[in-house]
Design an enzyme around this catalytic site. Sequence first.
Site, PDB file in Angstrom:
ATOM      1  N   ARG A 114       0.857  -1.188   0.000  1.00 20.72           N
ATOM      2  CA  ARG A 114       0.000   0.000   0.000  1.00 20.72           C
ATOM      3  C   ARG A 114       0.894   1.240   0.000  1.00 20.72           C
ATOM      4  O   ARG A 114       1.706   1.426   0.912  1.00 20.72           O
ATOM      5  CB  ARG A 114      -0.899  -0.010   1.240  1.00 20.72           C
ATOM      6  CG  ARG A 114      -1.720   1.233   1.362  1.00 20.72           C
ATOM      7  CD  ARG A 114      -2.677   1.231   2.549  1.00 20.72           C
ATOM      8  NE  ARG A 114      -3.332   2.529   2.566  1.00 20.72           N
ATOM      9  CZ  ARG A 114      -3.388   3.342   3.617  1.00 20.72           C
ATOM     10  NH1 ARG A 114      -2.912   2.974   4.783  1.00 20.72           N
ATOM     11  NH2 ARG A 114      -3.957   4.530   3.508  1.00 20.72           N
TER      12      ARG A 114
ATOM     13  N   HIS B 265      -3.117  10.866   0.820  1.00 22.77           N
ATOM     14  CA  HIS B 265      -2.573  10.637   2.164  1.00 22.77           C
ATOM     15  C   HIS B 265      -2.021  11.979   2.653  1.00 22.77           C
ATOM     16  O   HIS B 265      -0.831  12.122   2.922  1.00 22.77           O
ATOM     17  CB  HIS B 265      -1.512   9.537   2.126  1.00 22.77           C
ATOM     18  CG  HIS B 265      -1.277   8.863   3.457  1.00 22.77           C
ATOM     19  ND1 HIS B 265      -1.406   7.501   3.640  1.00 22.77           N
ATOM     20  CD2 HIS B 265      -0.918   9.357   4.663  1.00 22.77           C
ATOM     21  CE1 HIS B 265      -1.120   7.188   4.902  1.00 22.77           C
ATOM     22  NE2 HIS B 265      -0.817   8.314   5.545  1.00 22.77           N
TER      23      HIS B 265
ATOM     24  N   GLU C  82      -7.602   8.171   6.276  1.00 18.85           N
ATOM     25  CA  GLU C  82      -7.915   8.794   7.563  1.00 18.85           C
ATOM     26  C   GLU C  82      -8.423  10.229   7.436  1.00 18.85           C
ATOM     27  O   GLU C  82      -7.755  11.181   7.889  1.00 18.85           O
ATOM     28  CB  GLU C  82      -6.687   8.754   8.482  1.00 18.85           C
ATOM     29  CG  GLU C  82      -6.147   7.350   8.701  1.00 18.85           C
ATOM     30  CD  GLU C  82      -5.074   7.271   9.779  1.00 18.85           C
ATOM     31  OE1 GLU C  82      -4.678   8.327  10.307  1.00 18.85           O
ATOM     32  OE2 GLU C  82      -4.642   6.151  10.094  1.00 18.85           O
TER      33      GLU C  82
ATOM     34  N   ASN D 177      -7.500   1.497   9.831  1.00 22.20           N
ATOM     35  CA  ASN D 177      -6.184   1.720  10.418  1.00 22.20           C
ATOM     36  C   ASN D 177      -6.362   1.715  11.926  1.00 22.20           C
ATOM     37  O   ASN D 177      -7.158   2.483  12.465  1.00 22.20           O
ATOM     38  CB  ASN D 177      -5.608   3.071   9.985  1.00 22.20           C
ATOM     39  CG  ASN D 177      -5.354   3.146   8.487  1.00 22.20           C
ATOM     40  OD1 ASN D 177      -5.483   2.143   7.774  1.00 22.20           O
ATOM     41  ND2 ASN D 177      -4.989   4.319   8.003  1.00 22.20           N
TER      42      ASN D 177
ATOM     43  N   TYR E  63      -4.342   1.487  15.794  1.00 24.52           N
ATOM     44  CA  TYR E  63      -3.121   1.476  16.601  1.00 24.52           C
ATOM     45  C   TYR E  63      -3.397   1.280  18.089  1.00 24.52           C
ATOM     46  O   TYR E  63      -2.713   0.531  18.754  1.00 24.52           O
ATOM     47  CB  TYR E  63      -2.346   2.795  16.397  1.00 24.52           C
ATOM     48  CG  TYR E  63      -1.772   2.908  15.007  1.00 24.52           C
ATOM     49  CD1 TYR E  63      -0.520   2.393  14.711  1.00 24.52           C
ATOM     50  CD2 TYR E  63      -2.502   3.503  13.969  1.00 24.52           C
ATOM     51  CE1 TYR E  63       0.007   2.463  13.430  1.00 24.52           C
ATOM     52  CE2 TYR E  63      -1.992   3.569  12.687  1.00 24.52           C
ATOM     53  CZ  TYR E  63      -0.732   3.055  12.422  1.00 24.52           C
ATOM     54  OH  TYR E  63      -0.220   3.110  11.145  1.00 24.52           O
TER      55      TYR E  63
ATOM     56  N   GLU F 148      -3.558  -0.375   8.080  1.00 27.85           N
ATOM     57  CA  GLU F 148      -2.390   0.058   8.858  1.00 27.85           C
ATOM     58  C   GLU F 148      -2.488  -0.528  10.257  1.00 27.85           C
ATOM     59  O   GLU F 148      -3.564  -0.509  10.871  1.00 27.85           O
ATOM     60  CB  GLU F 148      -2.317   1.586   9.014  1.00 27.85           C
ATOM     61  CG  GLU F 148      -1.831   2.324   7.813  1.00 27.85           C
ATOM     62  CD  GLU F 148      -1.753   3.838   8.068  1.00 27.85           C
ATOM     63  OE1 GLU F 148      -1.528   4.249   9.223  1.00 27.85           O
ATOM     64  OE2 GLU F 148      -1.924   4.586   7.100  1.00 27.85           O
TER      65      GLU F 148
HETATM   66  C1  FCB Z   1      -1.505   6.983  10.695  1.00 29.83           C
HETATM   67  C2  FCB Z   1      -1.077   7.559   9.358  1.00 29.83           C
HETATM   68  C3  FCB Z   1       0.270   7.090   8.903  1.00 29.83           C
HETATM   69  C4  FCB Z   1       1.254   7.016  10.045  1.00 29.83           C
HETATM   70  C5  FCB Z   1       0.682   6.233  11.191  1.00 29.83           C
HETATM   71  C6  FCB Z   1       1.616   6.068  12.350  1.00 29.83           C
HETATM   72  O1  FCB Z   1      -2.425   7.825  11.283  1.00 29.83           O
HETATM   73  O2  FCB Z   1      -2.029   7.216   8.374  1.00 29.83           O
HETATM   74  O3  FCB Z   1       0.695   7.942   7.877  1.00 29.83           O
HETATM   75  O4  FCB Z   1       1.631   8.281  10.408  1.00 29.83           O
HETATM   76  O5  FCB Z   1      -0.495   6.850  11.629  1.00 29.83           O
END
Ligand code: FCB
Length: 483
Positions: free
Chosen positions: A78, A122, A167, A295, A297, A366
């Site tokens: 990607r 992006h 995002e 995405n 985290y 992500e």
């Molecule tokens: C996301 C972004 C990516 C990167 C990660 C850590 O929010 O899409 O570009 O910065 O976080």
Amino acid sequence: MKDFPAFPPGFEFGAATSAYQIEGATKEDGRGPSIWDTFCRRPGAVSDGTSGETACDHYHRRREDVRLLADLGVATYRFSVAWPRVQPSGSGPVNTRGLDFYARLVDELLEAGIKPVLTLYHWDLPQPLENAGGWRSRDTAERFAEYTALVAATLGDRVPRWITLNEPWCSAFLGYAAGEHAPGASEGTPALAAAHHLLVGHGLAMGALRAAGVQEAGISLNLDHVYPATRDPADVAAALRAETQRNLMWTDPLLTGRYAPGETDTFGELIERQDFRREGDLALISAPSDFLGLNYYTPSTVRAAPWREPDPALRTATDNRFEGVDVPDVRRTAMGWAVVPGALRELLVSLRDRYGARLPPLHITENGSAEHEAPGADGTVHDADRIAYLESHLRAASEAVAAGVDLRGYTAWSLMDNFEWAFGHSRRFGLVHVDFPTGTRTPKASYHWYKAAIAAAAPASGSGPGPVRPVPRRSRPRRAGGR
Ligand code: FCB
């Protein structure tokens, strides 16, 4: 690999990057300025004073990076296209030299048996469009659709999967309300207009991608899993406001064709001045997608808070009467983000439960971590914390699949250390270490771990660098230069 979680046949493992974070070469081959070039020059905007001007120099090291991907054994890569390379001023004819770079990249990926997954936006908006209002202005959504059509006319036959926006929450709220990302604005209703115009831009771009006949098209959202700090109804209501701002104001219009019911409670008077919404917008925004990119985290835990700014005229769009609470006894990454893999499983399951048949197949586009790390005496980064992060999140993803969630792929962020936005070079997410002064790439322990994990999953899953579904080569552009 022992105990590696099971994934269904065809499950795709990938790696991700984005243009501004890796390419550098910001003034080459006719590229125009983006809002990130401008923002990085603002004193204090980027914590270590760096910018994407050189980044990983991927623009000149593209072949080496494709080799790293091929050796990793990923099924997908990607990447994003920089709009200012394709249309230096954000409108008008295509800058062929800029688009050729991506045509070469796509060809090399296909030759290596890697499926290209192309993100159109992006975050690197052409600066002239920001000067004309940026995403606050509906015109930007129209320009985005034109740009999309130009890219799809050249690459539509070779790129099987297209992501319109990455995002949009970050573009709207970090960019126009919190002031932490480009263009660095702190606004109220205009930030909500930006959020809406991003969704309209997605809808218009989907139309352009359909017209070009691409195989798969969708959007990538950074969805949050929000926990109330306590069972107190005030905290539960605050968690719903957080969920509305982070998730529902995006997923409800996209997947159900209605605005999120909690908007008025979340944004108060700011959303009542919504003259930026037009009849027909919801139908456009909710046009069916082939997948939803997610995405993920870290989750959030929030409690109720008063309006930070009592005067609505001074309120920004991120002032929503909730505040984050630190959960004790949880490991945190170098970003300070709590590591809670179970929240990924809960998020995936809750999406399925909430949207049912309206939810398209999911891809994790992500997931990864920045860690406190440095190369060891042998020159390798022994990033055990990243390996543990990836392993636990892959396990959570496999549990969601076992619970019946239609999850089709997992993409690690990121292939390599890069320019991490407002943190510059001070946060490293890569599977590959990048020495920024020289550009030297060195695979970390996590790269070797991920490679073994993919190989372990591949025999059962049919993933890995197997044959990519052939796409008809209708209008192959002339290959320029041979960089
Ligand atoms: C996301 C972004 C990516 C990167 C990660 C850590 O929010 O899409 O570009 O910065 O976080």
